[in-house]
Write an enzyme that holds these catalytic residues in place. Structure first.
Site, PDB file in Angstrom:
ATOM      1  N   THR A 189     -32.347 -11.456 -12.503  1.00 31.22           N
ATOM      2  CA  THR A 189     -33.170 -11.961 -13.607  1.00 31.22           C
ATOM      3  C   THR A 189     -34.566 -12.308 -13.100  1.00 31.22           C
ATOM      4  OG1 THR A 189     -31.254 -12.758 -14.816  1.00 31.22           O
ATOM      5  CG2 THR A 189     -33.367 -13.757 -15.364  1.00 31.22           C
ATOM      6  N   HIS A 303     -35.518 -13.374 -22.637  1.00 29.71           N
ATOM      7  CA  HIS A 303     -34.624 -14.508 -22.359  1.00 29.71           C
ATOM      8  C   HIS A 303     -34.245 -15.225 -23.659  1.00 29.71           C
ATOM      9  CE1 HIS A 303     -33.232 -16.448 -18.551  1.00 29.71           C
ATOM     10  NE2 HIS A 303     -32.870 -17.414 -19.373  1.00 29.71           N
ATOM     11  N   ASP A 334     -31.517  -7.193 -25.170  1.00 33.31           N
ATOM     12  CA  ASP A 334     -30.935  -8.368 -25.807  1.00 33.31           C
ATOM     13  C   ASP A 334     -32.037  -9.100 -26.567  1.00 33.31           C
ATOM     14  OD1 ASP A 334     -32.370 -10.113 -24.121  1.00 33.31           O
ATOM     15  OD2 ASP A 334     -30.694 -10.475 -22.783  1.00 33.31           O
TER      16      ASP A 334
END
Length: 422
Positions: A189, A303, A334
């Site tokens: 990440t 995020h 996402d």
């Protein structure tokens, strides 16, 4: 001229034929979950059953929460273009992603502090994912250990999300543990050099573990079941980091490191034997650079709107990134996904896979393992229904022409911006 309707006295047998009374469901959890038809329904149940600090940690985003609102609006502004006269009596929702199978084109995203939301935590997520044949991702800041997740999902696909911490040896140790436990994909990440401004958390006095104060007592009065679970189960802690020492605040501070660089990527690549995916990519240039470095995949993500507010909307960014690097690596996405139709739209726009975080946690808060199973069931039904109504027989048949993005807002870049300012 009035219409004459012939009337008759109904016979008792005819009335009873119309009555189909269901046996009442006495299990409160099953009754709640059966009433949930959408992820938003699960969210409402979760809000009723969870203290404000824990719910808002899941539900909230950074600063004014503009990034999250835009991400969800982007999906609301999708227009589908169905085909006709295709046989869709059966549809194939399975796909291949990062070297392995998934029964659906979505998986469970990594989330931190998960047992705070509901005590079954990552064990519920991993177990439900394994049953459904979809991948489960564990966060560095998860509250269940790498080994316990493996035990809960011994035959399914487990992924590990890595923060490269200031104490690099801690991160390297987690990489080695995940590899030893058979996790097949590592998510490095890269969008968290520091923590975003989570204003809801600050206003709620959010802490790990929760601190009992007058306000938390007042908020807990209508939610005794949450506190009973919290107080009668093992202490909440970062399971993968429990041996590192230090306070929670020190661990969080250590997890966010503004000095991470491409050199760290090289080191992690040398340590990890499986698929390496970079999570948190937010522009085309970085996507190209990562493809040239030979990573296996990227996740377009801001995020969940929890870091930089007003960051790019991943769904808007998706087509351009796929055109640039889609033949060189696998692109997942996402942020903002709340419906199976959102999943289908992403796949049509070129994503190989999608991940859901908040939807998973809403299900968890609404009903533990059964709530996560219900979340997967809802999204799966929506994916299948959307595919059938589009009249496509498989995930592989989804194409950009099946989707339009309505231009409520349109990002302007580079030369386009110069044209507008002339």
């Amino acid at each position: 001229m009035p219409i004459h309707v012939t009337r008759q006295i109904p016979r008792p047998g005819e009335i009873f034929d119309l009555l189909h009374l269901k046996t009442p469901e006495l299990n409160g959890r099953k009754r709640r979950l059966a009433s949930a038809l959408t992820i938003e329904d699960l969210r409402r149940i979760a809000k009723r059953r969870t203290p404000a600090a824990a719910f808002d940690y899941t539900d909230g985003a950074a600063d004014d929460e503009i990034s999250l609102a835009r991400a969800r609006q982007a999906f609301a502004d999708v227009e589908f273009h169905p085909s006709i006269l295709r046989d869709v009596s059966q549809v194939d929702t399975s796909t291949e992603i990062f070297g392995g199978p998934s029964a659906m084109p979505f998986g469970i995203a990594p989330t931190g502090f998960t047992r705070l939301m509901q005590t079954e935590g990552e064990l519920a997520g991993a177990t439900a994912a394994g049953k459904a044949g979809i991948p489960f991702a564990l966060s560095t800041l998860g509250t269940t250990s790498i080994e316990d997740v493996r035990a809960a999902n011994p035959h399914g696909r487990n992924w590990f999300q890595l923060y490269v911490m200031k104490q690099r040896k801690i991160s390297y140790g987690l990489v080695e543990r995940a590899a030893a436990a058979g996790f097949d994909t590592l998510f490095f990440t890269v969008d968290t050099p520091i923590a975003g401004a989570r204003l809801r958390d600050k206003r709620n006095g959010f802490s790990i573990p929760p601190q009992i104060s007058l306000s938390t007592i007042a908020n807990a009065i209508p939610r005794p079941w949450w506190w009973w679970d919290f107080l009668t189960t093992p202490q909440l802690q970062f399971a993968s980091l429990s041996s590192t020492g230090g306070t929670v605040g020190e661990l969080l501070d250590s997890a966010m490191d503004p000095s991470i660089s491409f050199e760290d990527l090289k080191e992690i690549r040398s340590l990890w034997p499986g698929k390496l995916v970079i999570k948190g990519v937010q522009n085309v240039e970085d996507s190209r650079a990562l493809a040239d470095l030979g990573v296996d995949g990227i996740v377009l993500s801001n995020h969940g709107g929890r870091q930089l507010d007003r960051a790019p909307v991943p769904f808007w960014l998706l087509p351009e990134v796929v055109r640039e690097v889609g033949s060189d690596l696998e692109v997942a996405v996402d942020t903002g996904i709340m419906n199976g139709a959102d999943v289908v739209a992403c796949i049509a726009q070129g994503a190989k896979f999608t991940m859901v975080g908040r939807a998973y946690l809403y299900g968890l808060m609404a009903g533990g393992l059964e709530g996560v199973e219900r979340m997967i069931e809802i999204l799966s039904e929506q994916v299948i229904r959307t595919m059938k109504l589009l009249q496509v027989g498989s995930v592989a048949e989804l194409r950009p022409e099946h989707v339009s993005q309505l231009t409520r807002l349109r990002p302007v870049h580079g030369a386009d911006r110069r044209e507008l300012t002339r």
